[in-house]
Motif scaffolding. Structure first.
Motif, PDB file in Angstrom:
ATOM      1  N   ALA A   1     -13.897  46.792  -2.466  1.00  0.00           N
ATOM      2  CA  ALA A   1     -14.369  47.937  -1.692  1.00  0.00           C
ATOM      3  C   ALA A   1     -13.230  48.521  -0.854  1.00  0.00           C
ATOM      4  CB  ALA A   1     -15.534  47.530  -0.798  1.00  0.00           C
ATOM      5  N   LEU A   2     -12.394  47.653  -0.288  1.00  0.00           N
ATOM      6  CA  LEU A   2     -11.253  48.133   0.489  1.00  0.00           C
ATOM      7  C   LEU A   2     -10.286  48.899  -0.407  1.00  0.00           C
ATOM      8  CD1 LEU A   2      -9.542  48.321   3.050  1.00  0.00           C
ATOM      9  CD2 LEU A   2      -8.578  46.085   2.459  1.00  0.00           C
ATOM     10  N   LEU A   3      -9.993  48.354  -1.572  1.00  0.00           N
ATOM     11  CA  LEU A   3      -9.090  49.019  -2.504  1.00  0.00           C
ATOM     12  C   LEU A   3      -9.645  50.373  -2.940  1.00  0.00           C
ATOM     13  CD1 LEU A   3      -7.923  45.989  -4.658  1.00  0.00           C
ATOM     14  CD2 LEU A   3      -6.624  47.214  -2.908  1.00  0.00           C
ATOM     15  N   ALA A   4     -10.945  50.448  -3.150  1.00  0.00           N
ATOM     16  CA  ALA A   4     -11.569  51.722  -3.529  1.00  0.00           C
ATOM     17  C   ALA A   4     -11.436  52.745  -2.398  1.00  0.00           C
ATOM     18  CB  ALA A   4     -13.039  51.506  -3.889  1.00  0.00           C
ATOM     19  N   LEU A   5     -11.636  52.302  -1.155  1.00  0.00           N
ATOM     20  CA  LEU A   5     -11.491  53.209  -0.008  1.00  0.00           C
ATOM     21  C   LEU A   5     -10.055  53.721   0.114  1.00  0.00           C
ATOM     22  CD1 LEU A   5     -13.563  51.334   2.728  1.00  0.00           C
ATOM     23  CD2 LEU A   5     -14.080  53.570   1.733  1.00  0.00           C
ATOM     24  N   VAL A   6      -9.096  52.820  -0.020  1.00  0.00           N
ATOM     25  CA  VAL A   6      -7.683  53.210   0.078  1.00  0.00           C
ATOM     26  C   VAL A   6      -7.315  54.144  -1.061  1.00  0.00           C
ATOM     27  CG1 VAL A   6      -5.307  52.352  -0.047  1.00  0.00           C
ATOM     28  CG2 VAL A   6      -6.988  51.172   1.380  1.00  0.00           C
ATOM     29  N   SER A   7      -7.755  53.833  -2.252  1.00  0.00           N
ATOM     30  CA  SER A   7      -7.450  54.662  -3.406  1.00  0.00           C
ATOM     31  C   SER A   7      -8.000  56.075  -3.233  1.00  0.00           C
ATOM     32  CB  SER A   7      -8.027  54.017  -4.671  1.00  0.00           C
ATOM     33  OG  SER A   7      -7.724  54.776  -5.797  1.00  0.00           O
ATOM     34  N   GLU A   8      -9.216  56.183  -2.764  1.00  0.00           N
ATOM     35  CA  GLU A   8      -9.829  57.494  -2.560  1.00  0.00           C
ATOM     36  C   GLU A   8      -9.093  58.269  -1.460  1.00  0.00           C
ATOM     37  OE1 GLU A   8     -11.847  60.885  -2.724  1.00  0.00           O
ATOM     38  OE2 GLU A   8     -11.913  59.286  -4.214  1.00  0.00           O
ATOM     39  N   ALA A   9      -8.745  57.584  -0.382  1.00  0.00           N
ATOM     40  CA  ALA A   9      -8.020  58.240   0.707  1.00  0.00           C
ATOM     41  C   ALA A   9      -6.647  58.709   0.234  1.00  0.00           C
ATOM     42  CB  ALA A   9      -7.878  57.282   1.893  1.00  0.00           C
ATOM     43  N   TYR A  10      -5.991  57.905  -0.577  1.00  0.00           N
ATOM     44  CA  TYR A  10      -4.667  58.264  -1.089  1.00  0.00           C
ATOM     45  C   TYR A  10      -4.746  59.500  -1.983  1.00  0.00           C
ATOM     46  CZ  TYR A  10       0.065  57.638  -2.868  1.00  0.00           C
ATOM     47  OH  TYR A  10       1.375  57.831  -3.189  1.00  0.00           O
ATOM     48  N   ARG A  11      -5.757  59.526  -2.860  1.00  0.00           N
ATOM     49  CA  ARG A  11      -5.922  60.672  -3.774  1.00  0.00           C
ATOM     50  C   ARG A  11      -6.267  61.948  -3.031  1.00  0.00           C
ATOM     51  NH1 ARG A  11      -8.521  56.800  -6.976  1.00  0.00           N
ATOM     52  NH2 ARG A  11     -10.533  57.508  -6.258  1.00  0.00           N
ATOM     53  N   SER A  12      -7.041  61.851  -1.965  1.00  0.00           N
ATOM     54  CA  SER A  12      -7.502  63.058  -1.284  1.00  0.00           C
ATOM     55  C   SER A  12      -6.565  63.529  -0.174  1.00  0.00           C
ATOM     56  CB  SER A  12      -8.902  62.829  -0.709  1.00  0.00           C
ATOM     57  OG  SER A  12      -8.867  61.833   0.288  1.00  0.00           O
ATOM     58  N   ALA A  13      -5.580  62.708   0.205  1.00  0.00           N
ATOM     59  CA  ALA A  13      -4.655  63.101   1.280  1.00  0.00           C
ATOM     60  C   ALA A  13      -3.627  64.090   0.769  1.00  0.00           C
ATOM     61  CB  ALA A  13      -3.963  61.860   1.837  1.00  0.00           C
ATOM     62  N   PRO A  14      -3.212  65.022   1.620  1.00  0.00           N
ATOM     63  CA  PRO A  14      -2.162  65.956   1.201  1.00  0.00           C
ATOM     64  C   PRO A  14      -0.831  65.223   1.050  1.00  0.00           C
ATOM     65  CG  PRO A  14      -2.700  66.284   3.513  1.00  0.00           C
ATOM     66  CD  PRO A  14      -3.674  65.271   2.973  1.00  0.00           C
ATOM     67  N   SER A  15       0.034  65.770   0.236  1.00  0.00           N
ATOM     68  CA  SER A  15       1.356  65.165   0.060  1.00  0.00           C
ATOM     69  C   SER A  15       2.183  65.419   1.308  1.00  0.00           C
ATOM     70  CB  SER A  15       2.050  65.762  -1.159  1.00  0.00           C
ATOM     71  OG  SER A  15       2.369  67.119  -0.914  1.00  0.00           O
ATOM     72  N   ALA A  16       3.349  64.821   1.369  1.00  0.00           N
ATOM     73  CA  ALA A  16       4.214  64.980   2.527  1.00  0.00           C
ATOM     74  C   ALA A  16       4.574  66.431   2.770  1.00  0.00           C
ATOM     75  CB  ALA A  16       5.479  64.150   2.336  1.00  0.00           C
ATOM     76  N   ALA A  17       4.669  67.227   1.713  1.00  0.00           N
ATOM     77  CA  ALA A  17       5.027  68.643   1.865  1.00  0.00           C
ATOM     78  C   ALA A  17       3.810  69.511   2.161  1.00  0.00           C
ATOM     79  CB  ALA A  17       5.700  69.136   0.574  1.00  0.00           C
ATOM     80  N   GLY A  18       2.626  68.885   2.275  1.00  0.00           N
ATOM     81  CA  GLY A  18       1.416  69.633   2.569  1.00  0.00           C
ATOM     82  C   GLY A  18       0.721  70.194   1.347  1.00  0.00           C
TER      83      GLY A  18
ATOM     84  N   PRO B   1      -1.619  69.538  -1.834  1.00  0.00           N
ATOM     85  CA  PRO B   1      -2.548  68.510  -2.328  1.00  0.00           C
ATOM     86  C   PRO B   1      -2.078  67.915  -3.652  1.00  0.00           C
ATOM     87  CG  PRO B   1      -3.724  70.513  -1.715  1.00  0.00           C
ATOM     88  CD  PRO B   1      -2.269  70.824  -1.661  1.00  0.00           C
ATOM     89  N   ARG B   2      -2.327  66.630  -3.799  1.00  0.00           N
ATOM     90  CA  ARG B   2      -2.002  65.937  -5.059  1.00  0.00           C
ATOM     91  C   ARG B   2      -2.992  66.333  -6.118  1.00  0.00           C
ATOM     92  NH1 ARG B   2      -1.205  62.029  -1.173  1.00  0.00           N
ATOM     93  NH2 ARG B   2       0.909  61.254  -1.082  1.00  0.00           N
ATOM     94  N   THR B   3      -2.517  66.485  -7.335  1.00  0.00           N
ATOM     95  CA  THR B   3      -3.420  66.818  -8.441  1.00  0.00           C
ATOM     96  C   THR B   3      -3.573  65.665  -9.395  1.00  0.00           C
ATOM     97  OG1 THR B   3      -1.570  67.738  -9.680  1.00  0.00           O
ATOM     98  CG2 THR B   3      -2.878  69.271  -8.334  1.00  0.00           C
ATOM     99  N   GLY B   4      -2.786  64.658  -9.245  1.00  0.00           N
ATOM    100  CA  GLY B   4      -2.872  63.492 -10.127  1.00  0.00           C
ATOM    101  C   GLY B   4      -1.791  62.512  -9.774  1.00  0.00           C
ATOM    102  N   PRO B   5      -1.695  61.432 -10.547  1.00  0.00           N
ATOM    103  CA  PRO B   5      -0.693  60.426 -10.229  1.00  0.00           C
ATOM    104  C   PRO B   5       0.714  60.996 -10.384  1.00  0.00           C
ATOM    105  CG  PRO B   5      -1.973  59.786 -12.173  1.00  0.00           C
ATOM    106  CD  PRO B   5      -2.488  61.090 -11.698  1.00  0.00           C
ATOM    107  N   THR B   6       1.583  60.589  -9.443  1.00  0.00           N
ATOM    108  CA  THR B   6       2.982  61.004  -9.514  1.00  0.00           C
ATOM    109  C   THR B   6       3.846  59.782  -9.741  1.00  0.00           C
ATOM    110  OG1 THR B   6       3.202  60.797  -7.125  1.00  0.00           O
ATOM    111  CG2 THR B   6       2.649  62.987  -7.999  1.00  0.00           C
ATOM    112  N   ARG B   7       4.942  59.992 -10.385  1.00  0.00           N
ATOM    113  CA  ARG B   7       5.857  58.866 -10.669  1.00  0.00           C
ATOM    114  C   ARG B   7       7.260  59.268 -10.332  1.00  0.00           C
ATOM    115  NH1 ARG B   7       3.426  54.245 -12.753  1.00  0.00           N
ATOM    116  NH2 ARG B   7       1.450  54.811 -13.543  1.00  0.00           N
TER     117      ARG B   7
END
Length: 131
Positions: free
Chosen positions: A106-123, A125-131
């Motif tokens: 449950a913690l990992l799911a919360l972190v994952s969702e927060a990470y996906r929905s947070a804006p990137s450092a440049a402001g 929004p993320r659209t998918g995984p970055t590498r």
């Protein structure tokens, strides 16, 4: 800096100590260059073995938050790198999750969702995984 540990908690005492000091460093109650209490003195005030304090200080040293100097004691690093601060925040998050009996998944799911929905450092929004 006020440190509280609870021997009735399932979290080991050295981890509770490290968490309390980490939180004080990250939120600015303890600043870079400041000396932490001597291990023997802190152990006596908390009613724990000196090795418990040294182990907690060792965790913080390994995270890059403090430096340990023989004869001078533990000193908060002057500049905490982003990774060290992040590691400290993650440890605190895990401690809080365990305190509330939140399962790891449950913690990992919360972190994952927060990470996906947070804006990137440049402001942007993320659209998918970055590498």
């Amino acid at each position: 800096m006020r440190i509280r540990i609870d021997p009735t908690r399932s979290t080991p005492l050295f981890e509770q100590l490290a968490s309390a000091v980490r939180a004080a460093i990250i939120d600015g109650r303890v600043i870079g260059g400041e000396r932490l209490p001597a291990a023997r003195r802190l152990a006596a005030s908390l009613g724990v073995n000196v090795h418990t304090v040294l182990r907690g200080y060792g965790v913080l040293r390994d995270e890059g938050l403090i430096e340990l100097h023989r004869g001078r004691g533990a000193v908060v690093v002057t500049r905490i790198g982003g990774r060290a601060a992040l590691a400290g925040a993650v440890h605190d998050l895990v401690d809080e999750a365990k305190l509330h009996d939140l399962p790891e998944s449950a913690l990992l799911a919360l972190v994952s969702e927060a990470y996906r929905s947070a804006p990137s450092a440049a402001g942007v929004p993320r659209t998918g995984p970055t590498r």
